[in-house]
Design a protein around this motif. Sequence first.
Motif, mmCIF file in Angstrom:
data_model
loop_
_atom_site.group_PDB
_atom_site.id
_atom_site.type_symbol
_atom_site.label_atom_id
_atom_site.label_comp_id
_atom_site.label_asym_id
_atom_site.label_seq_id
_atom_site.Cartn_x
_atom_site.Cartn_y
_atom_site.Cartn_z
ATOM 1 N N GLY A 138 0.766 -1.236 0.000
ATOM 2 C CA GLY A 138 0.000 0.000 0.000
ATOM 3 C C GLY A 138 0.791 1.276 0.000
ATOM 4 O O GLY A 138 0.215 2.357 -0.154
ATOM 5 N N ASN A 139 2.114 1.212 0.175
ATOM 6 C CA ASN A 139 2.897 2.442 0.278
ATOM 7 C C ASN A 139 3.927 2.511 -0.843
ATOM 8 O O ASN A 139 5.117 2.272 -0.633
ATOM 9 C CB ASN A 139 3.588 2.531 1.643
ATOM 10 N N ASN A 140 3.445 2.819 -2.038
ATOM 11 C CA ASN A 140 4.348 2.991 -3.186
ATOM 12 C C ASN A 140 5.292 1.803 -3.353
ATOM 13 O O ASN A 140 6.506 1.960 -3.475
ATOM 14 C CB ASN A 140 5.152 4.291 -3.035
ATOM 15 N N GLY A 141 4.705 0.622 -3.333
ATOM 16 C CA GLY A 141 5.488 -0.595 -3.513
ATOM 17 C C GLY A 141 5.980 -1.231 -2.236
ATOM 18 O O GLY A 141 6.551 -2.327 -2.268
ATOM 19 N N VAL A 199 1.490 -1.064 8.781
ATOM 20 C CA VAL A 199 1.450 -2.029 7.683
ATOM 21 C C VAL A 199 0.236 -1.705 6.813
ATOM 22 O O VAL A 199 -0.879 -1.564 7.342
ATOM 23 C CB VAL A 199 1.368 -3.477 8.198
ATOM 24 N N ILE A 200 0.449 -1.582 5.503
ATOM 25 C CA ILE A 200 -0.599 -1.104 4.602
ATOM 26 C C ILE A 200 -0.721 -2.033 3.391
ATOM 27 O O ILE A 200 0.255 -2.281 2.680
ATOM 28 C CB ILE A 200 -0.310 0.317 4.085
ATOM 29 N N GLY A 201 -1.930 -2.527 3.157
ATOM 30 C CA GLY A 201 -2.244 -3.264 1.945
ATOM 31 C C GLY A 201 -3.426 -2.617 1.250
ATOM 32 O O GLY A 201 -4.252 -1.961 1.887
ATOM 33 N N ILE A 202 -3.536 -2.804 -0.075
ATOM 34 C CA ILE A 202 -4.611 -2.174 -0.832
ATOM 35 C C ILE A 202 -5.175 -3.145 -1.857
ATOM 36 O O ILE A 202 -4.443 -3.919 -2.483
ATOM 37 C CB ILE A 202 -4.126 -0.880 -1.525
ATOM 38 N N LEU A 203 -6.503 -3.123 -1.995
ATOM 39 C CA LEU A 203 -7.205 -3.799 -3.076
ATOM 40 C C LEU A 203 -7.684 -2.693 -4.018
ATOM 41 O O LEU A 203 -8.592 -1.935 -3.678
ATOM 42 C CB LEU A 203 -8.386 -4.600 -2.532
ATOM 43 N N ARG A 204 -7.036 -2.567 -5.146
ATOM 44 C CA ARG A 204 -7.285 -1.451 -6.066
ATOM 45 C C ARG A 204 -8.713 -1.500 -6.621
ATOM 46 O O ARG A 204 -9.202 -2.555 -7.026
ATOM 47 C CB ARG A 204 -6.305 -1.497 -7.240
ATOM 48 N N GLY A 205 -9.351 -0.338 -6.659
ATOM 49 C CA GLY A 205 -10.679 -0.237 -7.246
ATOM 50 C C GLY A 205 -10.634 -0.388 -8.754
ATOM 51 O O GLY A 205 -9.636 -0.045 -9.398
ATOM 52 N N LYS A 206 -11.737 -0.875 -9.315
ATOM 53 C CA LYS A 206 -11.738 -1.157 -10.754
ATOM 54 C C LYS A 206 -12.166 0.034 -11.599
ATOM 55 O O LYS A 206 -11.742 0.158 -12.757
ATOM 56 C CB LYS A 206 -12.633 -2.354 -11.053
ATOM 57 N N THR A 207 -12.985 0.943 -11.044
ATOM 58 C CA THR A 207 -13.423 2.095 -11.849
ATOM 59 C C THR A 207 -13.011 3.430 -11.253
ATOM 60 O O THR A 207 -12.835 4.396 -11.978
ATOM 61 C CB THR A 207 -14.957 2.082 -12.023
ATOM 62 N N ARG A 208 -12.871 3.504 -9.929
ATOM 63 C CA ARG A 208 -12.462 4.748 -9.274
ATOM 64 C C ARG A 208 -11.353 4.440 -8.269
ATOM 65 O O ARG A 208 -11.522 4.601 -7.062
ATOM 66 C CB ARG A 208 -13.659 5.401 -8.584
ATOM 67 N N PRO A 209 -10.211 3.984 -8.766
ATOM 68 C CA PRO A 209 -9.142 3.550 -7.856
ATOM 69 C C PRO A 209 -8.531 4.668 -7.041
ATOM 70 O O PRO A 209 -7.842 4.396 -6.045
ATOM 71 C CB PRO A 209 -8.114 2.929 -8.809
ATOM 72 N N GLU A 210 -8.755 5.933 -7.415
ATOM 73 C CA GLU A 210 -8.192 7.060 -6.664
ATOM 74 C C GLU A 210 -9.131 7.560 -5.573
ATOM 75 O O GLU A 210 -8.904 8.627 -4.994
ATOM 76 C CB GLU A 210 -7.839 8.206 -7.617
ATOM 77 N N PHE A 268 -2.469 7.990 0.968
ATOM 78 C CA PHE A 268 -3.572 8.307 0.073
ATOM 79 C C PHE A 268 -4.220 9.597 0.576
ATOM 80 O O PHE A 268 -4.579 9.685 1.747
ATOM 81 C CB PHE A 268 -4.586 7.165 0.054
ATOM 82 N N PRO A 269 -4.380 10.624 -0.294
ATOM 83 C CA PRO A 269 -4.850 11.935 0.171
ATOM 84 C C PRO A 269 -6.145 11.831 0.967
ATOM 85 O O PRO A 269 -7.070 11.098 0.577
ATOM 86 C CB PRO A 269 -5.056 12.708 -1.133
ATOM 87 N N LEU A 270 -6.215 12.558 2.060
ATOM 88 C CA LEU A 270 -7.418 12.512 2.895
ATOM 89 C C LEU A 270 -8.628 13.058 2.158
ATOM 90 O O LEU A 270 -9.760 12.616 2.399
ATOM 91 C CB LEU A 270 -7.186 13.282 4.198
#
Length: 560
Positions: free
Chosen positions: A82-85, A306-317, A396-398
Amino acid sequence: MNRFVLAAATAAALGACSASTEQAGLDIPAIEAGELSQTTMVDITRELSSDAFEGRMPGSPGEEKTVALLTERFQAAGLEPGNNGSWVQKVPLVEITGRDYAPLSIKGQGVNLSFQYQQDWVGVTYREEAATALADSELVFVGYGIVAPEKGWNDYAGIDMKGKTAVILVNDPDFATEGLEGPFNGKAMTYYGRWSYKYEEAARQGAAGAIIVHDTAPASYGWNVVESSWSGPQAYAQRGENAPPLTQMNAWVQKGVAEQIAKAAGKDLATLSAEAAKKGFKPMPLGLTVSTSFQSDIRTFESQNVIGILRGKTRPEEYVIHTAHWDHLGRCTPAPDGDDICNGAVDNATGTAALVALAEAHAKAGAPDRSLVFLAVTAEESGLLGAHYYAENPVFPLSQTVGGINMDAFLVGGTSKDVTAVGLGKSQLDEFLENALTADGRTVTPDPNPEAGYYYRSDHFAFAKRGVPFLYVDGGEDLAEGGREAGAALAAEYRDKRYHGPKDEFDENWDWSGVMADLQLFYRIGRMLAESASWPNWNEGDEFRAIRDQSCAAGAGCGS
């Protein structure tokens, strides 16, 4: 700090209800139940709370094992770093361990009192200094130690605190009010009632020391919690340039000690407390001095979120965050049997395991529209340090963070008909909670102890104070077997026998059915938020609404 430290939840019937919220235009999609693994919950809770992890103290070998386990399980669940790799965010901390404590000495004309460390008082320094010596510092009773210009309240009015030590009451002036009306929200604690605020304000006033009077009811926890939490190694955020001022010493004393000090000053603590609750209270010099000294061992180190992310498919930001703290107290005051590891099975191995179980279930269901972030934060027990560090340095920006769910301790005790919502009525997230509860056939009970100020005492507060709406939902009060009486007994047993002590240990005989029901609720809410097009806000008039509006406008986020 989780809600179950309070006096046992009232057994009186509390009708399930929900506060009104702004509902215009909220998009709340229906969500199917998730595939949640009880095996994951059991296995991770058991491992994290084993003696091999030594209580998961930040900066210890237990941290290394915890971070390795979470990284492995997040990756296996199907998350990305989750943190830039990277799977981690470094959090710079300093550990200060006090030792060789002299007694707390109170002197005055004809007065010579001496109080023993841990038994009568505990104290720490936030300063990175090897030796602390508070010598003949004048004691001043400052009531609740509050300066709130917007309320016309100043407990330090007219006094120069330089070199003096403030004696401070815990909680707010109107904490004993039955309802929620009053200058400080009646029985509902505000941030002014928190110990952290009181020490910060004493330092801003130039005080050399600050002593909070412990009282179980307004503190909402016993002396055993204070003694175990404030002795031994203490972790703090490393201070940068232009950092706020610090006292030499911050301390707690037992109420009986404070009563003796007041009597030595020719006063009565109950009378002083009653005067302090009145608007216009003025600080009272006690005609006594306080002295003590101790040494400090200092260690600077980096801990890790510790940071993990499941990327969104249409609005990942656009991001929905799940938080839980992985840390606990490490080694602490031994139990009678000599066990000195505070394993933290309930607090918060359960919540940490829940992050992994939710990550697995969401990954199995496939990526939602928005990104789901799973954030295991460090140093919650030391003052929400990991959460505050992330919120001050967000990956990730608040302004692009939709909202979040915080999980701090699942009290394992069978299913309940309800859940307890801390901070109900604060934001539009209540509507998502209500929809998820309806889908599961359950109800919501408002926090029965708003005087404890739990909305300000766990990791979600670090985000809320910066404008991001967050839910904090605990297990229910109304158990399927035994009702509210059984719920009260369960909370009391944990508070009195296990909380922040060596007996918060994993039990192979636990009934996980209630935990899994609560976890299903969190799955639905997280998925609803991740599939929704709405940006839920704080309700009009809430203390965090203006902050969110400013953040969204400045960051060109929040759906703009």
